[in-house]
Enzyme design. Structure first.
Site, PDB file in Angstrom:
ATOM      1  N   HIS A   1      -8.934   3.687   9.237  1.00 22.82           N
ATOM      2  CA  HIS A   1      -9.439   2.384   8.806  1.00 22.82           C
ATOM      3  C   HIS A   1     -10.829   2.087   9.360  1.00 22.82           C
ATOM      4  O   HIS A   1     -11.633   1.432   8.701  1.00 22.82           O
ATOM      5  CB  HIS A   1      -8.476   1.269   9.241  1.00 22.82           C
ATOM      6  CG  HIS A   1      -7.367   1.037   8.271  1.00 22.82           C
ATOM      7  ND1 HIS A   1      -6.150   1.681   8.355  1.00 22.82           N
ATOM      8  CD2 HIS A   1      -7.281   0.232   7.172  1.00 22.82           C
ATOM      9  CE1 HIS A   1      -5.363   1.280   7.371  1.00 22.82           C
ATOM     10  NE2 HIS A   1      -6.025   0.410   6.628  1.00 22.82           N
TER      11      HIS A   1
ATOM     12  N   ASN B   1       0.853  -1.195   0.000  1.00 25.04           N
ATOM     13  CA  ASN B   1       0.000   0.000   0.000  1.00 25.04           C
ATOM     14  C   ASN B   1       0.886   1.242   0.000  1.00 25.04           C
ATOM     15  O   ASN B   1       0.704   2.171   0.798  1.00 25.04           O
ATOM     16  CB  ASN B   1      -0.935  -0.008   1.209  1.00 25.04           C
ATOM     17  CG  ASN B   1      -2.174   0.848   0.998  1.00 25.04           C
ATOM     18  OD1 ASN B   1      -2.369   1.428  -0.061  1.00 25.04           O
ATOM     19  ND2 ASN B   1      -3.007   0.948   2.014  1.00 25.04           N
TER      20      ASN B   1
END
Length: 473
Positions: free
Chosen positions: A352, A316
């Site tokens: 998140h 990522n």
């Protein structure tokens, strides 16, 4: 369309929302071909309209009328830039408003297990819009006050609403990323990124196709291995009855596979970025075109590295770069690297979601990072460890041990990231006697104690030596 999606989901043993997401990611390729054939090279506003239209259709296909949430967020940030763009106030408001809107979305979707909803795209949007506001703030400073990295993304003027919409809804990175700056997007739509393509097959098609096929491969591997090693098995009595070594082995392989679905989705999205030319990054010293401007997964590095920092850098990648650029490095005024790291990881956890599993995951990441850093420092002091690490003969074995160690560390933390609920992930951790928690908490202490027991270097004629017994040496 709903009937087709449900039928495919049942056949593949997954959810409707997952099929919609994958379909949308794969749509990026034909939409990219349309852009290359018809839209490429057209005036900027035409490209903004194309990306906005495609993004809105994809958004409706996935989230229905909840597509209004990102629109509200985009319009709010546009107004903020009109009123206070380039000020510290705008930066504070952007961080607070964007993150707050995302958290409200999480509170609206509070299922015990992860469910794909409009907050998926909102995650990407939160960082993208916040980055734009910070870049406008940087653009108001003098160039001498900016770092080289900040100069790459600083904006000298606020973008228009259409530019914000195009940047946000570009199908390449709308749903799962990658992150890329407004400045890169604007340069791309203005024709600055070009591979000198003149008719025929664009040079980007080959690299984009390879990336797409690799993404499909990783998604397929995840789906197949997940049938053999399902997540839910770790919550069964059968898993409890396994030996500790078998449980750790299961977590190791399961965690390695769990990452494959993320890798696959990122690479499919990145393939679209390459195809339309957004990833164009100039040429190397040999004149070869580079297509790594939007790389979100450094695949070779990820599969071969044995160092945690290299692993984090490869995984990522653009999101980690965003966190480093807009959060971690801007906390230098604190004068404490560990504190900056804690704040950055905390923000990453909040970004998140609100499930405790995210916070446990990043807590463990901090423990693991600190523990391995201390062990590396200690290993440099101990001759036997230096010799083993430098040995050509033992190099393959050392690589295997390091790779297993770093993969288990990632997999152990992923247990909480995937299971999310404390009742679930704590059951798994109890089953393995919290081996990861205890090991990574104890390792820095053990390294410190052993370091204190090592002979201290003494200075002889200005040269540092270590007093050791000849037989020991």
């Amino acid at each position: 369309m709903d009937g087709i999606v449900k039928t495919v989901a049942v056949q593949l043993g997954t959810t409707d929302s997952a099929i919609r997401l994958l379909t949308s990611l794969f749509l990026g390729f034909p939409l990219g071909f349309v852009h290359r054939a018809v839209i490429h090279g057209k005036p900027s506003h035409v490209q903004h309209l194309y990306f906005t239209f495609c993004g809105l259709v994809i958004s409706y296909f996935n989230f229905g009328w909840e597509l209004l949430h990102p629109l509200i967020n985009i319009c709010s940030i546009w107004v903020l830039l009109l009123v206070a763009g380039g000020t510290k106030v705008s930066v504070g408001v952007a961080f607070t408003f964007n993150t707050g809107y995302l958290i409200l979305g999480y509170l609206q979707n509070t299922e015990a297990v992860y469910n794909i909803s409009w907050t998926l795209a909102q995650c990407v949007l939160t960082l993208r819009l916040t980055g734009v506001v910070v870049d406008v703030y940087d653009g108001k400073k003098g160039e001498e006050k900016l770092s080289a990295e900040q100069k790459e993304s600083a904006l000298t003027k606020s973008p228009s609403l259409l530019e914000l919409l195009g940047h946000t809804y570009c199908f390449c990175g709308f749903l799962v990323g990658p992150q890329y700056s407004m400045k890169r997007y604007m340069s791309f739509t203005q024709g600055a990124f070009t591979d000198s393509w003149r008719g025929g097959i664009p040079h980007s098609v080959g690299p984009a196709t390879i990336r797409l096929l690799l993404g499909i491969l990783y998604i397929a591997v995840f789906q197949i291995v997940n049938i053999v090693l399902p997540t839910d098995y770790m919550l069964t009595t059968h898993f409890d009855d396994l030996s500790l070594l078998s449980k750790c082995g299961y977590i190791l392989i399961w965690g390695k596979n769990a990452v494959h679905k993320y890798i696959g989705c990122w690479m499919v999205a990145e393939a679209s970025c390459i195809l339309i030319g957004l990833s164009y990054n100039g040429k190397d010293i040999n004149g070869n075109v580079l297509w790594d401007g939007c790389t979100n997964m450094k695949l070779f590095q990820y599969e071969t590295c044995t160092d945690l920092h290299h692993l984090v850098d490869s995984f990522n990648h653009n999101t980690n770069k965003w966190m480093a650029r807009y959060v971690f490095k801007r906390l230098r005024f604190l004068g404490n690297k560990q504190l900056s790291q804690i704040i950055t990881l905390s923000y990453l956890a909040v970004w998140h979601g609100i499930h405790s599993g995210y916070y446990m995951n990043f807590f463990l990441e901090f423990l693991i990072s600190n523990a391995l850093s201390e062990f590396i420092k200690f290993s440099h002091k101990l001759r036997i460890l230096r010799n083993i690490n430098d040995s050509t003969t033992l190099k393959p074995l050392v690589w295997i041990v390091k790779k297993i160690t770093i993969t288990f560390a990632l997999s152990y933390a992923l247990v909480s990231f995937v299971l999310l609920s404390a009742d679930s992930y704590m059951k798994v951790y109890r089953s393995v006697y919290y081996i990861g928690h205890l090991f990574y908490l104890a390792l820095p202490i053990v390294c410190l104690l052993l370091s204190m027991m090592l002979p201290k270097p003494s200075s002889v004629n200005g040269v540092h030596t270590t007093r050791v017994d000849k037989k020991t040496s």
